[in-house]
Write a protein that holds these residues in place. Structure first.
Motif, PDB file in Angstrom:
ATOM      1  N   PRO A  54       0.811  -1.222   0.000  1.00 26.22           N
ATOM      2  CA  PRO A  54       0.000   0.000   0.000  1.00 26.22           C
ATOM      3  C   PRO A  54       0.843   1.269   0.000  1.00 26.22           C
ATOM      4  O   PRO A  54       0.471   2.266  -0.636  1.00 26.22           O
ATOM      5  CB  PRO A  54      -0.818  -0.136   1.283  1.00 26.22           C
ATOM      6  CG  PRO A  54      -0.950  -1.608   1.491  1.00 26.22           C
ATOM      7  CD  PRO A  54       0.356  -2.183   1.027  1.00 26.22           C
ATOM      8  N   GLY A  55       1.986   1.226   0.693  1.00 24.38           N
ATOM      9  CA  GLY A  55       2.842   2.419   0.744  1.00 24.38           C
ATOM     10  C   GLY A  55       3.284   2.877  -0.627  1.00 24.38           C
ATOM     11  O   GLY A  55       3.362   4.080  -0.899  1.00 24.38           O
ATOM     12  N   GLU A  56       3.584   1.914  -1.527  1.00 24.87           N
ATOM     13  CA  GLU A  56       3.989   2.272  -2.887  1.00 24.87           C
ATOM     14  C   GLU A  56       2.873   3.008  -3.613  1.00 24.87           C
ATOM     15  O   GLU A  56       3.104   3.985  -4.327  1.00 24.87           O
ATOM     16  CB  GLU A  56       4.349   1.005  -3.680  1.00 24.87           C
ATOM     17  CG  GLU A  56       5.575   0.263  -3.205  1.00 24.87           C
ATOM     18  CD  GLU A  56       5.827  -0.963  -4.058  1.00 24.87           C
ATOM     19  OE1 GLU A  56       6.286  -0.805  -5.207  1.00 24.87           O
ATOM     20  OE2 GLU A  56       5.554  -2.086  -3.587  1.00 24.87           O
ATOM     21  N   ILE A  57       1.668   2.518  -3.426  1.00 21.18           N
ATOM     22  CA  ILE A  57       0.515   3.108  -4.104  1.00 21.18           C
ATOM     23  C   ILE A  57       0.238   4.518  -3.593  1.00 21.18           C
ATOM     24  O   ILE A  57       0.043   5.457  -4.371  1.00 21.18           O
ATOM     25  CB  ILE A  57      -0.720   2.216  -3.905  1.00 21.18           C
ATOM     26  CG1 ILE A  57      -0.461   0.824  -4.500  1.00 21.18           C
ATOM     27  CG2 ILE A  57      -1.956   2.846  -4.540  1.00 21.18           C
ATOM     28  CD1 ILE A  57      -1.465  -0.209  -4.069  1.00 21.18           C
ATOM     29  N   PHE A  58       0.267   4.685  -2.288  1.00 21.47           N
ATOM     30  CA  PHE A  58      -0.055   5.997  -1.723  1.00 21.47           C
ATOM     31  C   PHE A  58       1.050   7.012  -1.987  1.00 21.47           C
ATOM     32  O   PHE A  58       0.769   8.201  -2.175  1.00 21.47           O
ATOM     33  CB  PHE A  58      -0.328   5.867  -0.224  1.00 21.47           C
ATOM     34  CG  PHE A  58      -1.610   5.133   0.081  1.00 21.47           C
ATOM     35  CD1 PHE A  58      -2.795   5.502  -0.545  1.00 21.47           C
ATOM     36  CD2 PHE A  58      -1.634   4.081   0.978  1.00 21.47           C
ATOM     37  CE1 PHE A  58      -3.989   4.835  -0.276  1.00 21.47           C
ATOM     38  CE2 PHE A  58      -2.812   3.409   1.262  1.00 21.47           C
ATOM     39  CZ  PHE A  58      -3.990   3.786   0.636  1.00 21.47           C
ATOM     40  N   ARG A  59       2.301   6.560  -2.004  1.00 23.66           N
ATOM     41  CA  ARG A  59       3.389   7.495  -2.343  1.00 23.66           C
ATOM     42  C   ARG A  59       3.205   8.054  -3.742  1.00 23.66           C
ATOM     43  O   ARG A  59       3.367   9.250  -3.983  1.00 23.66           O
ATOM     44  CB  ARG A  59       4.746   6.793  -2.229  1.00 23.66           C
ATOM     45  CG  ARG A  59       5.336   6.776  -0.824  1.00 23.66           C
ATOM     46  CD  ARG A  59       6.791   6.369  -0.846  1.00 23.66           C
ATOM     47  NE  ARG A  59       6.973   5.007  -1.294  1.00 23.66           N
ATOM     48  CZ  ARG A  59       6.914   3.941  -0.499  1.00 23.66           C
ATOM     49  NH1 ARG A  59       6.684   4.088   0.793  1.00 23.66           N
ATOM     50  NH2 ARG A  59       7.094   2.732  -0.994  1.00 23.66           N
ATOM     51  N   GLU A  60       2.837   7.172  -4.676  1.00 20.32           N
ATOM     52  CA  GLU A  60       2.634   7.620  -6.055  1.00 20.32           C
ATOM     53  C   GLU A  60       1.398   8.503  -6.164  1.00 20.32           C
ATOM     54  O   GLU A  60       1.375   9.461  -6.934  1.00 20.32           O
ATOM     55  CB  GLU A  60       2.509   6.412  -6.984  1.00 20.32           C
ATOM     56  CG  GLU A  60       2.516   6.745  -8.458  1.00 20.32           C
ATOM     57  CD  GLU A  60       3.794   7.429  -8.923  1.00 20.32           C
ATOM     58  OE1 GLU A  60       3.712   8.284  -9.832  1.00 20.32           O
ATOM     59  OE2 GLU A  60       4.875   7.114  -8.373  1.00 20.32           O
ATOM     60  N   THR A  61       0.377   8.195  -5.388  1.00 16.22           N
ATOM     61  CA  THR A  61      -0.848   9.010  -5.393  1.00 16.22           C
ATOM     62  C   THR A  61      -0.544  10.434  -4.955  1.00 16.22           C
ATOM     63  O   THR A  61      -0.975  11.406  -5.590  1.00 16.22           O
ATOM     64  CB  THR A  61      -1.902   8.394  -4.459  1.00 16.22           C
ATOM     65  OG1 THR A  61      -2.138   7.041  -4.834  1.00 16.22           O
ATOM     66  CG2 THR A  61      -3.205   9.175  -4.526  1.00 16.22           C
ATOM     67  N   LEU A  62       0.212  10.567  -3.875  1.00 15.86           N
ATOM     68  CA  LEU A  62       0.578  11.898  -3.383  1.00 15.86           C
ATOM     69  C   LEU A  62       1.496  12.608  -4.372  1.00 15.86           C
ATOM     70  O   LEU A  62       1.378  13.816  -4.593  1.00 15.86           O
ATOM     71  CB  LEU A  62       1.250  11.780  -2.016  1.00 15.86           C
ATOM     72  CG  LEU A  62       0.363  11.228  -0.886  1.00 15.86           C
ATOM     73  CD1 LEU A  62       1.191  10.979   0.366  1.00 15.86           C
ATOM     74  CD2 LEU A  62      -0.786  12.179  -0.589  1.00 15.86           C
ATOM     75  N   LYS A  63       2.400  11.861  -4.985  1.00 12.09           N
ATOM     76  CA  LYS A  63       3.309  12.435  -5.975  1.00 12.09           C
ATOM     77  C   LYS A  63       2.533  12.997  -7.159  1.00 12.09           C
ATOM     78  O   LYS A  63       2.890  14.046  -7.715  1.00 12.09           O
ATOM     79  CB  LYS A  63       4.295  11.365  -6.441  1.00 12.09           C
ATOM     80  CG  LYS A  63       5.308  11.837  -7.474  1.00 12.09           C
ATOM     81  CD  LYS A  63       6.238  10.699  -7.874  1.00 12.09           C
ATOM     82  CE  LYS A  63       7.194  11.132  -8.975  1.00 12.09           C
ATOM     83  NZ  LYS A  63       8.070  10.008  -9.401  1.00 12.09           N
ATOM     84  N   GLN A  64       1.471  12.310  -7.562  1.00 13.08           N
ATOM     85  CA  GLN A  64       0.659  12.743  -8.697  1.00 13.08           C
ATOM     86  C   GLN A  64      -0.282  13.891  -8.329  1.00 13.08           C
ATOM     87  O   GLN A  64      -0.925  14.473  -9.198  1.00 13.08           O
ATOM     88  CB  GLN A  64      -0.168  11.560  -9.225  1.00 13.08           C
ATOM     89  CG  GLN A  64       0.657  10.410  -9.777  1.00 13.08           C
ATOM     90  CD  GLN A  64       0.969  10.561 -11.237  1.00 13.08           C
ATOM     91  OE1 GLN A  64       0.467  11.470 -11.898  1.00 13.08           O
ATOM     92  NE2 GLN A  64       1.792   9.677 -11.782  1.00 13.08           N
ATOM     93  N   GLY A  65      -0.389  14.194  -7.047  1.00 13.09           N
ATOM     94  CA  GLY A  65      -1.304  15.249  -6.618  1.00 13.09           C
ATOM     95  C   GLY A  65      -2.758  14.847  -6.755  1.00 13.09           C
ATOM     96  O   GLY A  65      -3.628  15.699  -6.968  1.00 13.09           O
ATOM     97  N   ALA A  66      -3.037  13.552  -6.614  1.00 15.84           N
ATOM     98  CA  ALA A  66      -4.395  13.048  -6.807  1.00 15.84           C
ATOM     99  C   ALA A  66      -5.182  13.086  -5.502  1.00 15.84           C
ATOM    100  O   ALA A  66      -4.629  12.947  -4.410  1.00 15.84           O
ATOM    101  CB  ALA A  66      -4.351  11.620  -7.345  1.00 15.84           C
ATOM    102  N   ASN A  67      -6.491  13.259  -5.630  1.00 14.89           N
ATOM    103  CA  ASN A  67      -7.397  13.220  -4.482  1.00 14.89           C
ATOM    104  C   ASN A  67      -8.158  11.907  -4.420  1.00 14.89           C
ATOM    105  O   ASN A  67      -8.639  11.515  -3.358  1.00 14.89           O
ATOM    106  CB  ASN A  67      -8.416  14.363  -4.561  1.00 14.89           C
ATOM    107  CG  ASN A  67      -7.759  15.714  -4.689  1.00 14.89           C
ATOM    108  OD1 ASN A  67      -7.566  16.211  -5.796  1.00 14.89           O
ATOM    109  ND2 ASN A  67      -7.409  16.319  -3.563  1.00 14.89           N
ATOM    110  N   ARG A  68      -8.279  11.265  -5.566  1.00 17.59           N
ATOM    111  CA  ARG A  68      -9.038  10.023  -5.664  1.00 17.59           C
ATOM    112  C   ARG A  68      -8.236   8.988  -6.428  1.00 17.59           C
ATOM    113  O   ARG A  68      -7.358   9.331  -7.223  1.00 17.59           O
ATOM    114  CB  ARG A  68     -10.390  10.267  -6.333  1.00 17.59           C
ATOM    115  CG  ARG A  68     -11.254  11.227  -5.538  1.00 17.59           C
ATOM    116  CD  ARG A  68     -12.607  11.440  -6.160  1.00 17.59           C
ATOM    117  NE  ARG A  68     -13.459  12.236  -5.280  1.00 17.59           N
ATOM    118  CZ  ARG A  68     -14.767  12.403  -5.442  1.00 17.59           C
ATOM    119  NH1 ARG A  68     -15.366  11.839  -6.476  1.00 17.59           N
ATOM    120  NH2 ARG A  68     -15.459  13.115  -4.591  1.00 17.59           N
ATOM    121  N   LEU A  69      -8.594   7.730  -6.214  1.00 17.86           N
ATOM    122  CA  LEU A  69      -7.744   6.651  -6.690  1.00 17.86           C
ATOM    123  C   LEU A  69      -8.597   5.434  -7.035  1.00 17.86           C
ATOM    124  O   LEU A  69      -9.558   5.108  -6.333  1.00 17.86           O
ATOM    125  CB  LEU A  69      -6.754   6.302  -5.562  1.00 17.86           C
ATOM    126  CG  LEU A  69      -5.842   5.114  -5.696  1.00 17.86           C
ATOM    127  CD1 LEU A  69      -4.784   5.378  -6.769  1.00 17.86           C
ATOM    128  CD2 LEU A  69      -5.163   4.830  -4.353  1.00 17.86           C
TER     129      LEU A  69
END
Length: 243
Positions: free
Chosen positions: A165-180
């Motif tokens: 999960p950490g890999e996914i959330f790190r990339e989500t924050l990097k992309q500036g996304a609010n939803r996934l």
């Protein structure tokens, strides 16, 4: 500033390239941006690259003109007339100016809206649908469900893929996304979720809640079909998201 000072002699934290990387291009003076394009100095008084950048601006500002206004429409012959500017430096500057013009003129593309599992599966089809190895990917969305980006997070074997999960959330924050939306493929074509798929989804829902990111779905794709764990399970009832 001593304009004849070599860039190599300037403290690394003050060099234009290092400052651009650390602080962003908009933090640099115009002469520093020119220095990065020039690469080297020379010219009158054997100036440094930054010194030559200042000298160019000085020459262009004659007759009380704004040097950037002059640069907008300058040609190679006019640049080469400036001492220290040869064909290589002139063409580099002109290429950068033209690239800036083209970037400014292009209107941003309208972002695709991902409104349902079918739209998400279509967006992921190229990366996941027909692969012979399991892949885990994520779709990153803004608050209006507009597509920001898609990324394959991990690639596994023919039967399994491992993702944290950490890999996914790190990339989500990097992309500036609010939803996934997350997804993986089953090369066998059997779309039934495994217990590992369900456990991972639960962990992602818990993590998303803490990070205030909305996990909208977990899809499984294979051989032209897809299924939605949000539709198949009660996990989103147990771990509601802000969507």
């Amino acid at each position: 500033m001593t304009y004849s000072l070599r860039i190599a002699d300037i403290p690394s934290s003050e060099r234009p390239r290092e400052r651009l990387i650390a602080l962003g291009a908009n933090s640099l003076a115009t002469a520093e941006l020119l220095a990065i394009l020039l690469g080297t100095g020379q010219g009158k008084g054997k100036l440094s690259a930054v010194g030559l950048g200042h000298y160019i601006l000085q020459q262009l500002s004659q007759h009380r003109r704004d040097p950037l206004d002059v640069l907008r429409d300058i040609n190679a012959q006019e640049l080469i007339k400036i001492e220290g500017i040869g064909p290589a430096k002139a063409t580099t500057i002109l290429a950068a100016i033209e690239l800036g013009k083209r970037t400014f003129q292009i209107r941003p593309l309208e972002r695709v809206i991902i409104e349902n599992p079918t739209a998400a599966a279509a967006a992921l089809s190229h990366d996941l649908m027909w692969e012979s190895q399991e892949r885990f990917a994520a779709i990153f969305l803004d608050v209006k469900n507009r597509l920001i980006g898609i990324k394959v997070i991990t690639i596994g074997t023919a039967t399994e893929t491992l993702v944290e999960p950490g890999e996914i959330f790190r990339e989500t924050l990097k992309q500036g996304a609010n939803r996934l939306i997350v997804a993986h493929n089953h090369p066998s074509g059997n779309l039934e979720p495994s217990q590992e798929d369900i456990n991972l989804t639960q962990r992602l829902l818990e993590g998303a809640k803490i990070l205030r990111i909305s996990l909208l779905d977990h899809l499984i794709l294979g051989e032209g079909n897809h299924c939605s764990l949000r539709d198949l399970t009660d996990l989103w009832t147990k771990y509601p998201q802000d969507d």
